[in-house]
Design an enzyme around this catalytic site. Structure first.
Site, PDB file in Angstrom:
ATOM      1  N   ASP A   1       0.847  -1.192   0.000  1.00 34.44           N
ATOM      2  CA  ASP A   1       0.000   0.000   0.000  1.00 34.44           C
ATOM      3  C   ASP A   1       0.882   1.241   0.000  1.00 34.44           C
ATOM      4  OD1 ASP A   1      -2.359   1.379  -0.057  1.00 34.44           O
ATOM      5  OD2 ASP A   1      -2.696   1.283   2.108  1.00 34.44           O
TER       6      ASP A   1
ATOM      7  N   TYR B   1       1.128   5.707  -0.571  1.00 38.35           N
ATOM      8  CA  TYR B   1       0.662   6.889   0.171  1.00 38.35           C
ATOM      9  C   TYR B   1       0.814   8.064  -0.792  1.00 38.35           C
ATOM     10  CZ  TYR B   1       0.505   9.600   4.627  1.00 38.35           C
ATOM     11  OH  TYR B   1       0.171  10.415   5.695  1.00 38.35           O
TER      12      TYR B   1
ATOM     13  N   HIS C   1      -3.788  14.065   0.760  1.00 39.66           N
ATOM     14  CA  HIS C   1      -3.985  13.170   1.905  1.00 39.66           C
ATOM     15  C   HIS C   1      -2.779  13.224   2.846  1.00 39.66           C
ATOM     16  CE1 HIS C   1      -5.039   9.671   4.301  1.00 39.66           C
ATOM     17  NE2 HIS C   1      -3.916   9.068   3.950  1.00 39.66           N
TER      18      HIS C   1
ATOM     19  N   ARG D   1       1.311  16.610  12.931  1.00 36.40           N
ATOM     20  CA  ARG D   1       2.593  17.279  13.179  1.00 36.40           C
ATOM     21  C   ARG D   1       2.551  18.779  12.964  1.00 36.40           C
ATOM     22  NH1 ARG D   1       3.898  12.742  10.323  1.00 36.40           N
ATOM     23  NH2 ARG D   1       3.806  13.934   8.388  1.00 36.40           N
TER      24      ARG D   1
ATOM     25  N   GLU E   1     -10.581   3.739   3.809  1.00 36.59           N
ATOM     26  CA  GLU E   1      -9.712   4.534   2.953  1.00 36.59           C
ATOM     27  C   GLU E   1     -10.081   4.275   1.500  1.00 36.59           C
ATOM     28  OE1 GLU E   1      -5.780   5.680   5.468  1.00 36.59           O
ATOM     29  OE2 GLU E   1      -5.589   3.883   4.258  1.00 36.59           O
TER      30      GLU E   1
ATOM     31  N   GLU F   1      -9.279   3.986  -2.061  1.00 37.99           N
ATOM     32  CA  GLU F   1      -8.048   3.745  -2.806  1.00 37.99           C
ATOM     33  C   GLU F   1      -8.355   3.008  -4.103  1.00 37.99           C
ATOM     34  OE1 GLU F   1      -4.727   2.140  -0.713  1.00 37.99           O
ATOM     35  OE2 GLU F   1      -5.308   2.991   1.223  1.00 37.99           O
TER      36      GLU F   1
ATOM     37  N   ASP G   1      -9.100   0.239   2.180  1.00 39.50           N
ATOM     38  CA  ASP G   1      -8.117  -0.139   3.199  1.00 39.50           C
ATOM     39  C   ASP G   1      -8.676   0.254   4.570  1.00 39.50           C
ATOM     40  OD1 ASP G   1      -5.801  -0.718   4.607  1.00 39.50           O
ATOM     41  OD2 ASP G   1      -4.849   1.196   4.105  1.00 39.50           O
TER      42      ASP G   1
ATOM     43  N   ARG H   1      -7.975   3.660  13.514  1.00 41.74           N
ATOM     44  CA  ARG H   1      -7.089   4.814  13.745  1.00 41.74           C
ATOM     45  C   ARG H   1      -6.481   4.849  15.137  1.00 41.74           C
ATOM     46  NH1 ARG H   1      -5.860   5.851   8.699  1.00 41.74           N
ATOM     47  NH2 ARG H   1      -7.614   6.582   7.462  1.00 41.74           N
TER      48      ARG H   1
ATOM     49  N   GLN I   1      -3.828   2.223  15.252  1.00 39.43           N
ATOM     50  CA  GLN I   1      -2.751   2.672  14.361  1.00 39.43           C
ATOM     51  C   GLN I   1      -1.902   3.763  15.009  1.00 39.43           C
ATOM     52  OE1 GLN I   1      -4.212   4.364  10.691  1.00 39.43           O
ATOM     53  NE2 GLN I   1      -2.175   4.727   9.858  1.00 39.43           N
TER      54      GLN I   1
ATOM     55  N   TYR J   1       2.138   2.777  15.485  1.00 42.16           N
ATOM     56  CA  TYR J   1       2.808   2.923  14.181  1.00 42.16           C
ATOM     57  C   TYR J   1       4.263   3.365  14.227  1.00 42.16           C
ATOM     58  CZ  TYR J   1       2.738   8.043  13.596  1.00 42.16           C
ATOM     59  OH  TYR J   1       2.977   9.379  13.700  1.00 42.16           O
TER      60      TYR J   1
ATOM     61  N   LYS K   1      -4.211  -1.980  10.438  1.00 39.55           N
ATOM     62  CA  LYS K   1      -4.548  -2.158   9.023  1.00 39.55           C
ATOM     63  C   LYS K   1      -4.778  -3.610   8.629  1.00 39.55           C
ATOM     64  CE  LYS K   1      -3.557   2.117   7.506  1.00 39.55           C
ATOM     65  NZ  LYS K   1      -4.454   2.935   6.680  1.00 39.55           N
TER      66      LYS K   1
ATOM     67  N   THR L   1      -8.956  -5.812   4.231  1.00 35.70           N
ATOM     68  CA  THR L   1      -8.879  -4.906   3.087  1.00 35.70           C
ATOM     69  C   THR L   1      -9.856  -5.455   2.060  1.00 35.70           C
ATOM     70  OG1 THR L   1      -6.512  -4.579   3.513  1.00 35.70           O
ATOM     71  CG2 THR L   1      -7.335  -3.872   1.363  1.00 35.70           C
TER      72      THR L   1
ATOM     73  N   THR M   1      -4.834   6.428   0.199  1.00 33.52           N
ATOM     74  CA  THR M   1      -6.070   7.219   0.199  1.00 33.52           C
ATOM     75  C   THR M   1      -6.016   8.320  -0.858  1.00 33.52           C
ATOM     76  OG1 THR M   1      -6.204   6.837   2.559  1.00 33.52           O
ATOM     77  CG2 THR M   1      -7.606   8.567   1.667  1.00 33.52           C
TER      78      THR M   1
ATOM     79  N   GLU N   1      -9.906  12.441   7.650  1.00 34.15           N
ATOM     80  CA  GLU N   1      -9.827  13.764   7.009  1.00 34.15           C
ATOM     81  C   GLU N   1     -11.190  14.443   6.916  1.00 34.15           C
ATOM     82  OE1 GLU N   1      -7.466  11.847   3.659  1.00 34.15           O
ATOM     83  OE2 GLU N   1      -7.030  13.966   3.367  1.00 34.15           O
TER      84      GLU N   1
HETATM   85 CA    CA Z   1      -3.973   2.961   2.973  1.00 35.20          CA
END
Ligand code: CA
Length: 423
Positions: A131, A133, A138, A147, A204, A206, A238, A242, A245, A249, A258, A262, A357, A371
């Site tokens: 997968d 990104y 996104h 961040r 997600e 995708e 996906d 959260r 995760q 992560y 994750k 899927t 995503t 989001e």
């Molecule tokens: Ca994903």
């Protein structure tokens, strides 16, 4: 030039006109072995029976008997010349003015199945799943939430297609119920981590591409050859936990947040069907390193939509909660394949690589709840009057997508799943 038509009636908004001809694996509901078919209108054309009846004679695929099999992998491994032969034969058999199948009632009776009379199965026994990104919007949105705006994109993001190796054993066909995972998480107000059902279940939006022919271990796939290795595209959801995760992560990336499920759509749309919808990819600044530089980087104009149907109350209606487009992706498929193999990693027939995503710049084009609700601070209001921050038990989430042509659509069908309560 007049648009080609089939003798099989196909509505203008059908996802499966004669211009599409996506491949899938199916089993008749009344019984029988899994085999390979092609979607046309509301029907599935049975390639295994067509082969048996001699209509595919002279093709590479017929010589290898690749259609009376429970996966597409043997066909995938034959490569583009073999795929093109079958596409040409099937396309011509289905044409409105071609009598061979049209006027053979017995053959039509055995080779054409109504889609509602068959069960669609995973198109491949997927060996590996990766997968990426690849949507800048996104990555920027998620980075901003976690961040701050100044550090939204990590320093590597504009230089390489970021990705991780996912879990293939839990890839499921559209329609499969999704069990809410339990796991370890640490809410911001908790002093110590806790175990329990995920409270921040997300989807997600995708797209994925299935590898046709692979490469040998230790060999690379140069960027200008990458598209030759792609069999076709599917929709991918996906599913993401959260809270699990965000606790697990660092420093190695997604794991249990994750790997519980899927979902993919059943029909693999060939690159050839998407050719009229190729558009230039986004401008990349700074220019990537030479091994990621493509003469004509391309994206596809594929409209994507997300629907949510509440399982509670009397909510019969599904709400469209997002609309995006494949063209929002920054990194191209070819770049991702070239990057994946640049160190000699081997791809194999049936491997699934997914985009990450797909979010656009506008708020309504964001491709996940994280989001859309901005980490839970801006709830989505459904037509039933309910609000959603994350997915709830009983919710059904559906992704769909298509390319809009002049009087026809090249569609992907949909990928759907309903959330079951945690055990
Ligand atoms: Ca994903």
């Amino acid at each position: 030039m007049a648009l080609a038509r089939s003798f099989i009636e196909v509505e203008p908004d059908s996802h499966f006109p004669i211009q599409n001809l996506p491949y899938g694996v199916f089993r008749p509901k009344r019984g029988g072995n899994p085999r390979v078919g092609v979607a046309i209108g509301n029907y599935v054309l049975d390639l295994a029976l067509l082969d048996e009846a001699g209509y595919l004679a002279g093709t590479r695929a017929a010589a290898k008997h690749v259609f009376a099999q429970p996966t597409l992998q043997a066909f995938m491994a034959l490569g583009r010349p073999a795929w093109n032969e079958i596409r040409a034969v099937v396309s011509s058999l289905l044409l409105a003015d071609e009598p061979a199948l049209r006027d053979n009632a017995g053959l039509r009776q055995t080779c054409l199945w109504l889609q509602r009379d068959v069960e669609l199965l995973l198109p491949a026994s997927i060996g590996d799943y990766t997968d990426f990104y690849a949507s800048k919007a996104h990555a920027t949105n998620v980075g901003t939430m976690f961040r701050g705006k100044e550090n939204a994109l990590m320093p590597n993001w504009l230089h390489l297609p970021v990705g991780y190796h996912g879990r293939s054993s839990s890839i499921v066909m559209s329609g499969t119920d999704i069990r809410r995972p339990s796991g370890q998480m640490k809410p911001p107000d908790a002093a110590v981590p806790l175990y329990g059902p995920c409270r921040q279940l997300d989807f997600e939006l995708e797209m994925g591409w299935m590898i046709g022919t692979g490469n040998e271990l230790g060999k690379t796939i140069p960027i200008e050859e990458a598209e030759d290795h792609i069999f076709g595209l599917v929709l991918v959801n996906d599913w993401s936990a959260r809270d699990i995760q965000s606790w697990e992560y660092q420093p190695l990336g997604p794991f249990l947040g994750k790997n519980f499920a899927t979902s993919i759509s059943p029909w693999v749309v060939p690159l050839e069907a998407l050719a009229p919808f190729r558009i230039p990819a986004q401008t990349q600044e700074p220019a990537p390193l030479p091994y990621l530089r493509q003469k004509r980087p391309c994206a596809y104009d594929i409209q994507l939509e997300v629907y949510l149907q509440s399982g509670s109350g009397g909510a019969k209606q599904q709400d469209r909660i997002a609309a995006s487009n494949y063209k929002h992706l920054y990194w191209t498929i070819a770049q991702q394949i070239a990057h994946h193999t640049v160190g000699g990693c081997n791809l194999r027939p049936g491997d699934l690589l997914a985009s990450g995503t797909i979010s656009g710049d506008s708020k309504s084009s964001r491709g996940c709840m994280l989001e859309l609700t901005w980490r839970g601070t801006e709830p989505i209001r459904l037509s039933s009057g309910e609000e959603r921050i994350w997915l709830e038990d009983g919710d059904r989430l559906t992704l769909t997508g298509w390319c809009q042509g002049d009087g026809y659509r090249i569609g992907f069908g949909d990928v759907s799943g309903r959330i079951l309560p945690a055990i």
